[in-house]
Scaffold this motif. Structure first.
Motif, short mmCIF file in Angstrom:
data_model
loop_
_atom_site.label_atom_id
_atom_site.label_comp_id
_atom_site.label_asym_id
_atom_site.label_seq_id
_atom_site.Cartn_x
_atom_site.Cartn_y
_atom_site.Cartn_z
N UNK A 107 0.79 -1.47 -0.35
CA UNK A 107 0.41 0.14 -0.64
C UNK A 107 0.60 1.50 0.06
N UNK A 108 0.51 2.04 -0.36
CA UNK A 108 0.93 4.03 -0.28
C UNK A 108 -0.06 4.43 -0.27
N UNK A 109 -0.14 5.40 1.32
CA UNK A 109 -1.75 6.36 1.42
C UNK A 109 -0.94 7.18 1.26
N UNK A 110 -2.13 7.95 1.03
CA UNK A 110 -2.09 9.84 0.65
C UNK A 110 -3.38 9.99 2.37
N UNK A 111 -2.81 10.13 3.87
CA UNK A 111 -3.60 10.92 4.96
C UNK A 111 -4.46 11.51 4.81
N UNK A 112 -6.00 11.50 4.57
CA UNK A 112 -6.79 12.55 4.33
C UNK A 112 -7.18 13.49 5.88
N UNK A 113 -6.38 13.40 6.34
CA UNK A 113 -6.57 13.78 8.15
C UNK A 113 -7.83 13.99 8.41
N UNK A 114 -8.45 15.29 9.36
CA UNK A 114 -9.81 15.51 9.46
C UNK A 114 -10.71 14.94 8.90
N UNK A 119 -9.11 10.61 2.38
CA UNK A 119 -7.74 9.60 2.10
C UNK A 119 -7.67 8.37 1.23
N UNK A 120 -6.91 8.91 0.21
CA UNK A 120 -6.44 7.81 -0.22
C UNK A 120 -5.20 6.33 -1.01
N UNK A 121 -5.56 5.91 -1.03
CA UNK A 121 -4.10 4.29 -1.51
C UNK A 121 -4.52 4.08 -3.31
N UNK A 122 -2.75 3.87 -3.04
CA UNK A 122 -2.99 2.67 -4.03
C UNK A 122 -2.01 1.56 -3.61
N UNK A 167 1.51 7.16 -10.65
CA UNK A 167 0.49 6.93 -10.47
C UNK A 167 -0.73 6.51 -9.35
N UNK A 168 -0.80 7.59 -9.03
CA UNK A 168 -1.55 8.82 -8.23
C UNK A 168 -2.83 8.75 -8.92
N UNK A 169 -1.63 10.38 -10.52
CA UNK A 169 -2.21 10.70 -11.34
C UNK A 169 -3.07 10.21 -11.77
N UNK A 170 -3.26 8.56 -12.05
CA UNK A 170 -3.88 8.42 -13.02
C UNK A 170 -4.43 7.27 -12.49
N UNK A 171 -4.21 7.39 -11.70
CA UNK A 171 -5.85 6.43 -10.72
C UNK A 171 -6.51 6.76 -10.06
N UNK A 172 -5.65 7.99 -9.80
CA UNK A 172 -6.93 9.14 -8.73
C UNK A 172 -7.41 10.77 -9.18
#
Length: 214
Positions: A107-114, A119-122, A167-172
């Motif tokens: 997993x690679x994760x971008x936390x959405x905080x509050x 929050x997004x993950x690949x 990959x985040x740009x392409x998938x999200x």
């Protein structure tokens, strides 16, 4: 079992982003554990000249080892790692909840905080049924996109490189400067099929002329 990728990371404040970084199997073995069922058994194992992190899964186990750390994707967008498996799982539709099991995944994760729903993950996965290059939303949440980077029967240790920013740009559809963590997981809680995976070192690297998605 609801295994949202974004549940791997609690809301935290981070001190700063990390530059080029290598995590050895010994390092990964010390990462905190997040359980979604009975825990997968992770242990160090010597394979030839290399130490690996072995993950044994049976009897419906599912647990991850995760690291909370910001990575600056403007400096080190390339993720390189190696892994292999004992055998693929059989008879799974990985696009459905009852087939959401993988011999190895990263997993690679971008936390959405509050705003947890942001929050997004690949999920880079060794797929048992989908061809390499295919991608699909996780069966539990479209915020986690699955990308098959290995598939089918193993042929020894496989080394992979992915440009996570691309990959985040392409998938999200988002260009990220920072991500907030990563995790590995071997799970079999839906299928109940026994499987073993092995993880080598994980590295964050800058883009070079030889950096390609392999």
């Amino acid at each position: 079992m609801h295994r949202h990728a974004f549940l791997l990371l609690p809301t935290l404040l981070f001190a700063g982003a990390c530059a080029a970084q290598t995590y050895t199997p010994a390092d990964i073995s010390q990462w905190p554990e997040r359980r979604f069922s009975e825990p997968t058994h992770y242990q160090l194992e010597q394979r030839g000249d290399s130490a690996m992190l072995r993950a044994d899964c049976s009897n419906g186990q599912a647990s991850a080892r995760y690291l909370e750390q910001q990575i600056d994707l403007r400096k080190t967008p390339v993720l390189r790692w190696s892994w292999t498996i004992s055998a693929p799982l059989t008879g799974l539709n990985e696009r459905q909840r009852d087939g959401d099991d993988y011999p190895v995944r990263l997993y690679v994760v971008k936390d959405g905080g509050l705003l947890a729903w942001r929050t997004l993950a690949v999920n880079y996965v060794w797929s048992s049924s989908q061809p390499v290059g295919s991608h699909w939303p996780n069966a539990y949440t479209a915020n986690a996109q699955m990308l098959a980077v290995s598939s089918g029967a193993p042929t020894g240790m496989t080394t992979l490189e992915r440009n996570v920013r691309e990959d985040f740009q392409r998938l999200h559809g988002q260009t990220l400067d920072l991500i907030d963590g990563l995790a590995i997981m071997t799970d079999c809680d839906n299928s109940g099929q026994p499987v073993t995976g092995w993880y080598g070192s994980i590295e964050w690297l800058p883009v070079t002329s030889s950096s390609t998605d392999r």
